[in-house]
Design a protein around this motif. Structure first.
Motif, PDB file in Angstrom:
ATOM      1  N   GLU A  12       0.852  -1.179   0.000  1.00 19.50           N
ATOM      2  CA  GLU A  12       0.000   0.000   0.000  1.00 19.50           C
ATOM      3  C   GLU A  12       0.895   1.238   0.000  1.00 19.50           C
ATOM      4  O   GLU A  12       2.113   1.117   0.004  1.00 19.50           O
ATOM      5  N   SER A  13       0.325   2.413   0.026  1.00 19.33           N
ATOM      6  CA  SER A  13       1.120   3.640  -0.108  1.00 19.33           C
ATOM      7  C   SER A  13       2.125   3.837   1.021  1.00 19.33           C
ATOM      8  O   SER A  13       3.214   4.352   0.794  1.00 19.33           O
ATOM      9  N   ASP A  14       1.784   3.431   2.245  1.00 21.35           N
ATOM     10  CA  ASP A  14       2.674   3.688   3.380  1.00 21.35           C
ATOM     11  C   ASP A  14       2.991   2.443   4.210  1.00 21.35           C
ATOM     12  O   ASP A  14       3.546   2.546   5.299  1.00 21.35           O
ATOM     13  N   ARG A  15       2.616   1.283   3.713  1.00 17.96           N
ATOM     14  CA  ARG A  15       2.847   0.050   4.467  1.00 17.96           C
ATOM     15  C   ARG A  15       2.706  -1.159   3.569  1.00 17.96           C
ATOM     16  O   ARG A  15       2.223  -1.074   2.441  1.00 17.96           O
ATOM     17  N   VAL A  16       3.139  -2.301   4.105  1.00 14.36           N
ATOM     18  CA  VAL A  16       2.933  -3.591   3.449  1.00 14.36           C
ATOM     19  C   VAL A  16       2.112  -4.434   4.415  1.00 14.36           C
ATOM     20  O   VAL A  16       2.452  -4.559   5.597  1.00 14.36           O
ATOM     21  N   VAL A  17       1.011  -4.991   3.927  1.00  6.79           N
ATOM     22  CA  VAL A  17       0.127  -5.818   4.742  1.00  6.79           C
ATOM     23  C   VAL A  17       0.385  -7.283   4.398  1.00  6.79           C
ATOM     24  O   VAL A  17       0.368  -7.658   3.223  1.00  6.79           O
ATOM     25  N   PHE A  18       0.648  -8.081   5.438  1.00  6.54           N
ATOM     26  CA  PHE A  18       0.912  -9.510   5.262  1.00  6.54           C
ATOM     27  C   PHE A  18      -0.271 -10.327   5.760  1.00  6.54           C
ATOM     28  O   PHE A  18      -0.912  -9.958   6.751  1.00  6.54           O
ATOM     29  N   GLU A  19      -0.535 -11.428   5.076  1.00  4.60           N
ATOM     30  CA  GLU A  19      -1.505 -12.416   5.541  1.00  4.60           C
ATOM     31  C   GLU A  19      -0.852 -13.780   5.429  1.00  4.60           C
ATOM     32  O   GLU A  19      -0.493 -14.218   4.332  1.00  4.60           O
ATOM     33  N   TYR A  20      -0.688 -14.420   6.571  1.00  2.02           N
ATOM     34  CA  TYR A  20      -0.061 -15.728   6.673  1.00  2.02           C
ATOM     35  C   TYR A  20      -1.155 -16.739   6.991  1.00  2.02           C
ATOM     36  O   TYR A  20      -1.840 -16.613   8.006  1.00  2.02           O
ATOM     37  N   PRO A  86      11.809   1.794  -0.409  1.00  4.16           N
ATOM     38  CA  PRO A  86      11.685   1.121  -1.707  1.00  4.16           C
ATOM     39  C   PRO A  86      12.763   0.047  -1.860  1.00  4.16           C
ATOM     40  O   PRO A  86      13.895   0.219  -1.402  1.00  4.16           O
ATOM     41  N   GLY A  87      12.382  -1.061  -2.478  1.00  3.84           N
ATOM     42  CA  GLY A  87      13.337  -2.135  -2.705  1.00  3.84           C
ATOM     43  C   GLY A  87      12.650  -3.444  -3.018  1.00  3.84           C
ATOM     44  O   GLY A  87      11.419  -3.528  -3.071  1.00  3.84           O
ATOM     45  N   ASP A  88      13.467  -4.473  -3.216  1.00  2.00           N
ATOM     46  CA  ASP A  88      12.981  -5.830  -3.470  1.00  2.00           C
ATOM     47  C   ASP A  88      13.230  -6.657  -2.219  1.00  2.00           C
ATOM     48  O   ASP A  88      14.362  -6.700  -1.706  1.00  2.00           O
ATOM     49  N   TYR A  89      12.190  -7.326  -1.734  1.00  2.00           N
ATOM     50  CA  TYR A  89      12.246  -8.017  -0.453  1.00  2.00           C
ATOM     51  C   TYR A  89      11.639  -9.414  -0.541  1.00  2.00           C
ATOM     52  O   TYR A  89      10.921  -9.748  -1.481  1.00  2.00           O
ATOM     53  N   THR A  90      11.898 -10.184   0.516  1.00  2.00           N
ATOM     54  CA  THR A  90      11.244 -11.472   0.747  1.00  2.00           C
ATOM     55  C   THR A  90      10.682 -11.430   2.153  1.00  2.00           C
ATOM     56  O   THR A  90      11.388 -11.034   3.090  1.00  2.00           O
ATOM     57  N   VAL A  91       9.430 -11.817   2.323  1.00  2.00           N
ATOM     58  CA  VAL A  91       8.868 -11.953   3.661  1.00  2.00           C
ATOM     59  C   VAL A  91       8.858 -13.436   4.007  1.00  2.00           C
ATOM     60  O   VAL A  91       8.523 -14.281   3.170  1.00  2.00           O
ATOM     61  N   ASP A 107       8.176 -13.205  -2.351  1.00  2.00           N
ATOM     62  CA  ASP A 107       8.906 -12.006  -2.744  1.00  2.00           C
ATOM     63  C   ASP A 107       7.932 -10.871  -3.041  1.00  2.00           C
ATOM     64  O   ASP A 107       6.811 -11.113  -3.493  1.00  2.00           O
ATOM     65  N   PHE A 108       8.382  -9.637  -2.799  1.00  2.00           N
ATOM     66  CA  PHE A 108       7.564  -8.473  -3.121  1.00  2.00           C
ATOM     67  C   PHE A 108       8.483  -7.267  -3.329  1.00  2.00           C
ATOM     68  O   PHE A 108       9.651  -7.282  -2.919  1.00  2.00           O
ATOM     69  N   SER A 109       7.960  -6.255  -3.956  1.00  2.00           N
ATOM     70  CA  SER A 109       8.706  -5.015  -4.186  1.00  2.00           C
ATOM     71  C   SER A 109       7.901  -3.829  -3.702  1.00  2.00           C
ATOM     72  O   SER A 109       6.672  -3.801  -3.823  1.00  2.00           O
ATOM     73  N   VAL A 110       8.604  -2.867  -3.150  1.00  2.00           N
ATOM     74  CA  VAL A 110       7.981  -1.629  -2.670  1.00  2.00           C
ATOM     75  C   VAL A 110       8.394  -0.521  -3.607  1.00  2.00           C
ATOM     76  O   VAL A 110       9.549  -0.424  -3.999  1.00  2.00           O
TER      77      VAL A 110
END
Length: 110
Positions: A12-20, A86-91, A107-110
């Motif tokens: 999202e614009s100011d955060r990343v929401v995870f669902e496990y 900003p970047g490329d990540y793995t949760v 994997d996800f990108s911000v």
């Protein structure tokens, strides 16, 4: 253990929401022994190095608890990372349980 898991990351614009989500794909109920009030944890990696963990700086009640996941059912655990760079990540998401755990990553990108 007949648990399978998956994790999603919604940027999202100011955060990343995870669902496990942890699902019991077996034919009988599975008892999961949780180590504390922290039921699931999320770690974000950049180039294999941890840059954020949901539980860092947090305190959780130290109590053993058992959660039963019935055959064909699942549990979903939410999490969020505020103000990511900003970047490329793995949760990496995992249960805070004894014995075998169900770990998931995406994997996800911000």
């Amino acid at each position: 253990m007949t648990l399978q898991s998956s994790v999603t990351a919604s940027v999202e614009s100011d955060r990343v929401v995870f669902e496990y989500t942890v699902e019991n794909v077996g034919d009988s109920p599975e008892d999961v022994q949780l180590r504390s009030a922290l039921t699931a944890d999320f770690a974000v990696l950049e180039d294999g190095e941890e840059v954020w963990r949901a539980s860092d700086g947090q305190m959780f009640a130290q109590m053993m608890q058992t959660e039963t996941i019935d055959a064909g059912d699942g549990e979903t655990f939410p999490g969020e990372w505020d103000d990511p760079e900003p970047g490329d990540y793995t949760v990496v998401a995992e249960l805070n349980a004894t014995g075998d755990t169900a770990e998931a990553r995406t994997d996800f990108s911000v």
